[in-house]
Design a protein around this motif. Sequence first.
Motif, short mmCIF file in Angstrom:
data_model
loop_
_atom_site.label_atom_id
_atom_site.label_comp_id
_atom_site.label_asym_id
_atom_site.label_seq_id
_atom_site.Cartn_x
_atom_site.Cartn_y
_atom_site.Cartn_z
N GLU A 76 1.05 -0.89 0.08
CA GLU A 76 -0.22 0.14 0.02
C GLU A 76 0.42 1.10 0.24
N VAL A 77 2.18 1.56 0.95
CA VAL A 77 2.86 2.55 0.51
C VAL A 77 4.05 2.53 -0.63
N ILE A 78 4.16 1.18 -1.13
CA ILE A 78 5.25 1.07 -2.36
C ILE A 78 4.01 0.48 -3.82
N GLN A 79 4.12 1.34 -4.59
CA GLN A 79 3.99 1.11 -5.93
C GLN A 79 4.45 0.04 -6.28
N ASN A 80 4.43 -1.24 -7.51
CA ASN A 80 4.87 -2.00 -7.94
C ASN A 80 5.42 -3.08 -7.26
N THR A 81 5.33 -3.41 -6.06
CA THR A 81 6.80 -3.89 -4.91
C THR A 81 6.72 -5.40 -5.43
N GLN A 82 7.50 -5.87 -5.18
CA GLN A 82 7.30 -7.18 -5.27
C GLN A 82 7.62 -7.89 -4.17
N MET A 83 8.04 -7.67 -2.93
CA MET A 83 7.98 -8.07 -1.69
C MET A 83 7.04 -8.43 -1.25
N GLN A 84 6.15 -8.66 -1.66
CA GLN A 84 5.31 -9.60 -0.97
C GLN A 84 5.38 -11.06 -2.04
N ARG A 85 6.25 -11.06 -3.38
CA ARG A 85 5.71 -12.46 -3.26
C ARG A 85 7.88 -13.38 -2.98
N VAL A 86 8.17 -12.45 -2.90
CA VAL A 86 9.48 -12.72 -2.13
C VAL A 86 8.82 -13.92 -0.59
N LEU A 87 8.07 -12.89 -0.23
CA LEU A 87 8.01 -14.05 1.33
C LEU A 87 7.05 -14.64 1.07
N GLU A 88 6.02 -14.95 -0.24
CA GLU A 88 5.86 -15.74 0.07
C GLU A 88 6.19 -17.34 -0.92
N THR A 89 7.11 -16.90 -1.55
CA THR A 89 7.63 -18.05 -2.53
C THR A 89 9.03 -18.36 -1.59
N GLY A 90 9.82 -17.88 -0.78
CA GLY A 90 10.74 -17.35 -0.32
C GLY A 90 11.82 -17.65 -0.69
N GLY A 121 10.15 -12.60 7.31
CA GLY A 121 10.50 -11.36 7.04
C GLY A 121 10.85 -11.42 5.29
N ALA A 122 11.37 -9.80 4.99
CA ALA A 122 12.26 -10.01 3.85
C ALA A 122 12.69 -8.60 3.81
N LEU A 123 14.05 -8.72 3.17
CA LEU A 123 14.98 -6.61 2.73
C LEU A 123 15.09 -7.05 1.58
N GLY A 124 14.78 -5.46 1.30
CA GLY A 124 14.80 -4.93 0.56
C GLY A 124 15.68 -3.85 0.29
N VAL A 125 16.45 -3.89 -0.92
CA VAL A 125 18.03 -3.17 -0.89
C VAL A 125 17.72 -2.31 -2.15
N VAL A 126 18.38 -0.87 -2.09
CA VAL A 126 17.36 0.04 -3.68
C VAL A 126 19.77 0.21 -4.25
N LEU A 127 20.21 -0.63 -4.85
CA LEU A 127 21.60 -0.43 -5.10
C LEU A 127 21.43 0.91 -5.99
N PHE A 128 20.51 0.52 -7.13
CA PHE A 128 20.83 2.40 -7.35
C PHE A 128 19.43 3.03 -8.06
N ASP A 129 19.49 4.39 -8.34
CA ASP A 129 18.49 5.13 -7.94
C ASP A 129 18.69 6.10 -9.68
N GLN A 130 17.63 6.54 -10.35
CA GLN A 130 17.68 7.04 -11.54
C GLN A 130 18.69 8.26 -11.26
N ALA A 131 18.89 8.91 -10.23
CA ALA A 131 19.98 9.79 -10.29
C ALA A 131 21.36 9.56 -10.45
N GLN A 132 21.25 8.40 -10.75
CA GLN A 132 23.48 8.09 -10.61
C GLN A 132 23.26 8.30 -11.79
N SER A 133 24.26 8.38 -12.38
CA SER A 133 24.80 9.45 -13.95
C SER A 133 25.20 7.85 -14.42
N ASN A 134 25.70 7.29 -14.10
CA ASN A 134 26.65 5.93 -14.29
C ASN A 134 25.11 4.83 -14.84
#
Length: 499
Positions: A76-90, A121-134
């Motif tokens: 409900e707070v993050i659109q298009n997240t797949q965290m629930q899928r990780v919880l369900e499938t492991g 539970g599950a851990l989500g990590v943002v590796l890169f965002d759009q602001a990073q030039s590379n």
Amino acid sequence: MPLSVDSDLTGLPRDAQSILNLAAKSLFDVFAHASEGMLLVDRSGCVVWINDQYRRYLPALGFASEQDFVGQPVGEVIQNTQMQRVLETGKPILIDLLTNKAGTFVVSRFPLRDDAGQVIGALGVVLFDQAQSNLQPFLAKFSLMQRELDEARDALAVQRRAGLGLRQARHSFASFIGASAPVVALKRQARRAAQSSSPVLLLGETGTGKELLAHAIHAASPRAKGPLVSVNIAAVPETLLEAEFFGVAPGAYTGADRKGRDGKFRLADGGTLFLDEIGDMPLALQAKLLRALQEGEIEPLGSNRLVPFDARVIAATSRDLPKLVQAGQFREDLFYRLNVLPLRVPPLRERASDIPALLEVLAEDLALRSDLPHPEFSVQAVALLSAQHWRGNVRELRNVIEQLLLRSETGVMDVAEVEWVLRESGLSQISPVPADVGMRSLKGEIVEADDTPLQPLSEQVQALERSAVAKALALTGGNKVAAAKMLGVSRAKLYQRLA
């Protein structure tokens, strides 16, 4: 916050187990400090923790503080997240692209397990965002492809709706012409109503623009991409209404479609169902409508199976529903169910100041449709049209304008021509032009109407202000706060004018 090591490694020697636990903790620390953000959800999918880097995304996601974000279901707070899928499938999702209101990101997601191997539970990590030039070229290309995919899906949805006889809203609030006080208040209330999922009841005389307003509410609502399905109850034979609303099961009766037929409730699923002239609905059908609105389920004709639906209902009527309730012609419980957000659409005679603007818009639209030059109305003609009662409201005004367009040879509408068309239209009594109408053009240029010397503009403005303040104080019984609110000025400004 250390990571737990998977249970299938617990049989290792103690030194190896210790090293693995340290490695897990070190890996967590690396992610926490080197990544662009981390969040943790529990086994139920609720956010329980975010790190300092992740907090900068909260405003873009629509949250003012961490307290508002943490504790909410992640979907409900993050659109298009797949965290629930990780919880369900492991199973982890090592590399993925995520696009939401905060931007486009490269992310990883990992399941967390207890000593028994159960996902906790599950851990989500943002590796890169759009602001990073590379990564900007790569993420920009992905964003473009995602937009094109969304546009293609929308186009397919439009074609599907067209094939089913459905449509999207043709009008917005800008289409409801008028700047008078009643119209401004109506639009303000309607915009608030658009953000709710509760039923809306539009009340007003025929021809006032209730259907146009229903389109505008749908277009401004979160359901705008869904279908808008309209039913004029007064135009459908009573014997067909139930099938029209709730659909028909396959083979329900002789001659019925072998595949069955969806009713308007099902066709409006995910969008808005507009029920025009709800006051004409037969009593027998009102009970089924009430149940559908209360339960969110319908029972197709000839079926014993309940079918869920998700449609927001906007109803409209030109009849006096409370009187129909008192007369036993309309169910009281259905009235209360529909009368959650009532909006009264004012008749044209209560907003006569909007008629010049309506003339301009309606005349231009009709001229384009008929391939005729845009007409010009004299000031006296506009004043005559503005003075009429307009029993049929905007619909009647439109009819008169169309007659004027088709009858006029010059494209210039004077007062005599307007009066003649009004009489031909069946008006038994025509209100005269007000005596104080000066020589003004429709576009607002002012010409002296007589030889009376003009006062300086500042003196005229002051006189108008004094008159407006005096009238407001008279209407409010001397209440200065209420008078200031009525005039749309601050109390300090009112006191200045009084001084």
